[in-house]
Scaffold this motif. Structure first.
Motif, PDB file in Angstrom:
ATOM      1  N   ASP A 119       0.804  -1.219   0.000  1.00 50.48           N
ATOM      2  CA  ASP A 119       0.000   0.000   0.000  1.00 50.48           C
ATOM      3  C   ASP A 119       0.841   1.274   0.000  1.00 50.48           C
ATOM      4  O   ASP A 119       0.314   2.371  -0.111  1.00 50.48           O
ATOM      5  N   ASP A 120       2.161   1.133   0.148  1.00 46.94           N
ATOM      6  CA  ASP A 120       3.069   2.279   0.173  1.00 46.94           C
ATOM      7  C   ASP A 120       3.500   2.598  -1.248  1.00 46.94           C
ATOM      8  O   ASP A 120       4.196   1.807  -1.883  1.00 46.94           O
ATOM      9  N   HIS A 121       3.075   3.738  -1.774  1.00 45.30           N
ATOM     10  CA  HIS A 121       3.462   4.119  -3.131  1.00 45.30           C
ATOM     11  C   HIS A 121       3.660   5.623  -3.224  1.00 45.30           C
ATOM     12  O   HIS A 121       3.178   6.384  -2.393  1.00 45.30           O
ATOM     13  N   ILE A 122       4.417   5.997  -4.256  1.00 41.55           N
ATOM     14  CA  ILE A 122       4.640   7.412  -4.539  1.00 41.55           C
ATOM     15  C   ILE A 122       4.606   7.619  -6.043  1.00 41.55           C
ATOM     16  O   ILE A 122       5.116   6.795  -6.802  1.00 41.55           O
ATOM     17  N   ASP A 123       3.990   8.705  -6.453  1.00 41.37           N
ATOM     18  CA  ASP A 123       3.917   9.079  -7.850  1.00 41.37           C
ATOM     19  C   ASP A 123       5.034  10.091  -8.114  1.00 41.37           C
ATOM     20  O   ASP A 123       4.996  11.206  -7.588  1.00 41.37           O
ATOM     21  N   ILE A 124       6.031   9.700  -8.900  1.00 44.43           N
ATOM     22  CA  ILE A 124       7.153  10.597  -9.200  1.00 44.43           C
ATOM     23  C   ILE A 124       7.097  11.099 -10.645  1.00 44.43           C
ATOM     24  O   ILE A 124       8.097  11.550 -11.184  1.00 44.43           O
ATOM     25  N   THR A 125       5.919  11.054 -11.221  1.00 46.95           N
ATOM     26  CA  THR A 125       5.738  11.440 -12.620  1.00 46.95           C
ATOM     27  C   THR A 125       6.211  12.859 -12.898  1.00 46.95           C
ATOM     28  O   THR A 125       6.979  13.089 -13.826  1.00 46.95           O
ATOM     29  N   GLN A 126       5.734  13.801 -12.114  1.00 44.50           N
ATOM     30  CA  GLN A 126       6.037  15.204 -12.371  1.00 44.50           C
ATOM     31  C   GLN A 126       7.549  15.464 -12.350  1.00 44.50           C
ATOM     32  O   GLN A 126       8.083  16.122 -13.232  1.00 44.50           O
ATOM     33  N   ASN A 127       8.225  14.920 -11.355  1.00 35.94           N
ATOM     34  CA  ASN A 127       9.680  15.106 -11.265  1.00 35.94           C
ATOM     35  C   ASN A 127      10.407  14.391 -12.402  1.00 35.94           C
ATOM     36  O   ASN A 127      11.379  14.905 -12.938  1.00 35.94           O
ATOM     37  N   ALA A 128       9.936  13.199 -12.757  1.00 38.07           N
ATOM     38  CA  ALA A 128      10.581  12.427 -13.825  1.00 38.07           C
ATOM     39  C   ALA A 128      10.445  13.125 -15.176  1.00 38.07           C
ATOM     40  O   ALA A 128      11.391  13.151 -15.961  1.00 38.07           O
ATOM     41  N   PHE A 129       9.278  13.683 -15.443  1.00 36.93           N
ATOM     42  CA  PHE A 129       9.074  14.355 -16.722  1.00 36.93           C
ATOM     43  C   PHE A 129       9.775  15.706 -16.767  1.00 36.93           C
ATOM     44  O   PHE A 129      10.154  16.173 -17.835  1.00 36.93           O
ATOM     45  N   ALA A 130       9.986  16.314 -15.624  1.00 33.37           N
ATOM     46  CA  ALA A 130      10.722  17.579 -15.577  1.00 33.37           C
ATOM     47  C   ALA A 130      12.213  17.348 -15.813  1.00 33.37           C
ATOM     48  O   ALA A 130      12.907  18.214 -16.342  1.00 33.37           O
ATOM     49  N   ASN A 131      12.696  16.144 -15.439  1.00 29.83           N
ATOM     50  CA  ASN A 131      14.120  15.830 -15.564  1.00 29.83           C
ATOM     51  C   ASN A 131      14.306  14.344 -15.870  1.00 29.83           C
ATOM     52  O   ASN A 131      14.668  13.570 -14.983  1.00 29.83           O
ATOM     53  N   PRO A 132      14.030  13.898 -17.120  1.00 31.82           N
ATOM     54  CA  PRO A 132      14.142  12.475 -17.449  1.00 31.82           C
ATOM     55  C   PRO A 132      15.516  11.873 -17.140  1.00 31.82           C
ATOM     56  O   PRO A 132      15.617  10.734 -16.707  1.00 31.82           O
ATOM     57  N   ALA A 133      16.575  12.645 -17.321  1.00 36.22           N
ATOM     58  CA  ALA A 133      17.913  12.124 -17.056  1.00 36.22           C
ATOM     59  C   ALA A 133      18.168  11.940 -15.561  1.00 36.22           C
ATOM     60  O   ALA A 133      19.042  11.177 -15.173  1.00 36.22           O
ATOM     61  N   GLY A 134      17.396  12.611 -14.720  1.00 37.67           N
ATOM     62  CA  GLY A 134      17.561  12.499 -13.272  1.00 37.67           C
ATOM     63  C   GLY A 134      16.702  11.418 -12.639  1.00 37.67           C
ATOM     64  O   GLY A 134      16.645  11.296 -11.407  1.00 37.67           O
ATOM     65  N   VAL A 135      16.039  10.618 -13.460  1.00 33.97           N
ATOM     66  CA  VAL A 135      15.162   9.565 -12.957  1.00 33.97           C
ATOM     67  C   VAL A 135      15.922   8.571 -12.074  1.00 33.97           C
ATOM     68  O   VAL A 135      15.404   8.098 -11.073  1.00 33.97           O
ATOM     69  N   LYS A 136      17.144   8.273 -12.425  1.00 31.56           N
ATOM     70  CA  LYS A 136      17.927   7.267 -11.702  1.00 31.56           C
ATOM     71  C   LYS A 136      18.038   7.606 -10.214  1.00 31.56           C
ATOM     72  O   LYS A 136      17.813   6.748  -9.358  1.00 31.56           O
ATOM     73  N   GLU A 137      18.375   8.848  -9.902  1.00 33.79           N
ATOM     74  CA  GLU A 137      18.528   9.246  -8.507  1.00 33.79           C
ATOM     75  C   GLU A 137      17.195   9.191  -7.761  1.00 33.79           C
ATOM     76  O   GLU A 137      17.139   8.761  -6.614  1.00 33.79           O
ATOM     77  N   MET A 138      16.119   9.635  -8.425  1.00 29.59           N
ATOM     78  CA  MET A 138      14.792   9.587  -7.808  1.00 29.59           C
ATOM     79  C   MET A 138      14.391   8.148  -7.505  1.00 29.59           C
ATOM     80  O   MET A 138      13.894   7.840  -6.431  1.00 29.59           O
ATOM     81  N   LEU A 139      14.608   7.269  -8.482  1.00 23.98           N
ATOM     82  CA  LEU A 139      14.253   5.866  -8.306  1.00 23.98           C
ATOM     83  C   LEU A 139      15.054   5.216  -7.182  1.00 23.98           C
ATOM     84  O   LEU A 139      14.499   4.495  -6.357  1.00 23.98           O
ATOM     85  N   LYS A 140      16.348   5.465  -7.164  1.00 20.75           N
ATOM     86  CA  LYS A 140      17.201   4.870  -6.129  1.00 20.75           C
ATOM     87  C   LYS A 140      16.693   5.242  -4.747  1.00 20.75           C
ATOM     88  O   LYS A 140      16.550   4.391  -3.878  1.00 20.75           O
ATOM     89  N   SER A 141      16.396   6.500  -4.558  1.00 22.97           N
ATOM     90  CA  SER A 141      15.911   6.979  -3.263  1.00 22.97           C
ATOM     91  C   SER A 141      14.599   6.292  -2.882  1.00 22.97           C
ATOM     92  O   SER A 141      14.455   5.772  -1.762  1.00 22.97           O
ATOM     93  N   GLU A 142      13.645   6.279  -3.790  1.00 22.59           N
ATOM     94  CA  GLU A 142      12.309   5.734  -3.480  1.00 22.59           C
ATOM     95  C   GLU A 142      12.304   4.207  -3.372  1.00 22.59           C
ATOM     96  O   GLU A 142      11.630   3.651  -2.514  1.00 22.59           O
ATOM     97  N   VAL A 143      13.052   3.533  -4.227  1.00 18.13           N
ATOM     98  CA  VAL A 143      13.090   2.069  -4.177  1.00 18.13           C
ATOM     99  C   VAL A 143      13.826   1.616  -2.911  1.00 18.13           C
ATOM    100  O   VAL A 143      13.331   0.746  -2.175  1.00 18.13           O
ATOM    101  N   ASP A 144      14.986   2.215  -2.636  1.00 16.64           N
ATOM    102  CA  ASP A 144      15.744   1.842  -1.440  1.00 16.64           C
ATOM    103  C   ASP A 144      14.938   2.069  -0.161  1.00 16.64           C
ATOM    104  O   ASP A 144      15.026   1.281   0.781  1.00 16.64           O
ATOM    105  N   ARG A 145      14.151   3.115  -0.146  1.00 19.60           N
ATOM    106  CA  ARG A 145      13.316   3.401   1.027  1.00 19.60           C
ATOM    107  C   ARG A 145      12.289   2.286   1.266  1.00 19.60           C
ATOM    108  O   ARG A 145      11.899   2.027   2.396  1.00 19.60           O
ATOM    109  N   ARG A 146      11.883   1.618   0.209  1.00 19.53           N
ATOM    110  CA  ARG A 146      10.856   0.586   0.330  1.00 19.53           C
ATOM    111  C   ARG A 146      11.410  -0.840   0.435  1.00 19.53           C
ATOM    112  O   ARG A 146      10.684  -1.763   0.681  1.00 19.53           O
ATOM    113  N   LEU A 147      12.711  -1.000   0.218  1.00 23.89           N
ATOM    114  CA  LEU A 147      13.305  -2.342   0.306  1.00 23.89           C
ATOM    115  C   LEU A 147      13.499  -2.786   1.755  1.00 23.89           C
ATOM    116  O   LEU A 147      13.644  -2.093   2.661  1.00 23.89           O
TER     117      LEU A 147
END
Length: 147
Positions: A119-147
């Motif tokens: 049930d824990d989710h986050i929508d990072i669409t807006q940030n990802a579309f604002a900076n597609p090349a920066g998706v990696k850092e956003m994903l690492k932070s959010e995925v690691d937080r949930r692992l």
């Protein structure tokens, strides 16, 4: 002057996300070339509660930014978590009936990039579309937080 500005905005909106034949060919080519796991259907009821899912929701027509976000996201997940079975990238076509439950659960109306575990989710669409090349850092932070 207002009419010219409104016409410009209307034209920009109608052409922004792949309404031209040229963009459709780009989308089909990019979709064909990618090794996206779109055949794997995960519903809300059969999603593994200990797995972190990186969902990329999209429609049939996509602009270059949409395709770039998917590409960077998929590459980042494969690169950082390729050997971890508890992290899965899933491309979800919003028009498919089999995906209706997921689309409704996350309230997706257009393209979306969502990181979810149970049930824990986050929508990072807006940030990802604002900076597609920066998706990696956003994903690492959010995925690691949930692992």
């Amino acid at each position: 002057m207002k009419q010219v500005l409104m016409m410009f905005v209307a034209v920009l909106l109608f052409t922004a996300c792949g309404n031209g034949k040229e963009n459709k060919a780009d989308v089909n080519e990019a979709t064909t070339e990618s090794s996206v796991n779109s055949s794997k259907v995960v519903s809300v009821t059969n999603a593994d509660p200990v797995t972190v899912y990186v969902y990329y929701f999209h429609g049939k027509q996509r602009c270059k930014t949409c395709i770039a976000v998917q590409k960077f996201t998929q590459e980042a997940v494969e690169q950082m978590y390729g050997d971890n079975q508890k992290v899965q990238f899933l491309e979800i076509l919003t028009e498919e009936a089999a995906n209706k439950e997921l689309v409704e659960r996350y309230g997706v109306t257009w393209n979306a990039l969502i990181v979810a575990k149970g049930d824990d989710h986050i929508d990072i669409t807006q940030n990802a579309f604002a900076n597609p090349a920066g998706v990696k850092e956003m994903l690492k932070s959010e995925v690691d937080r949930r692992l």
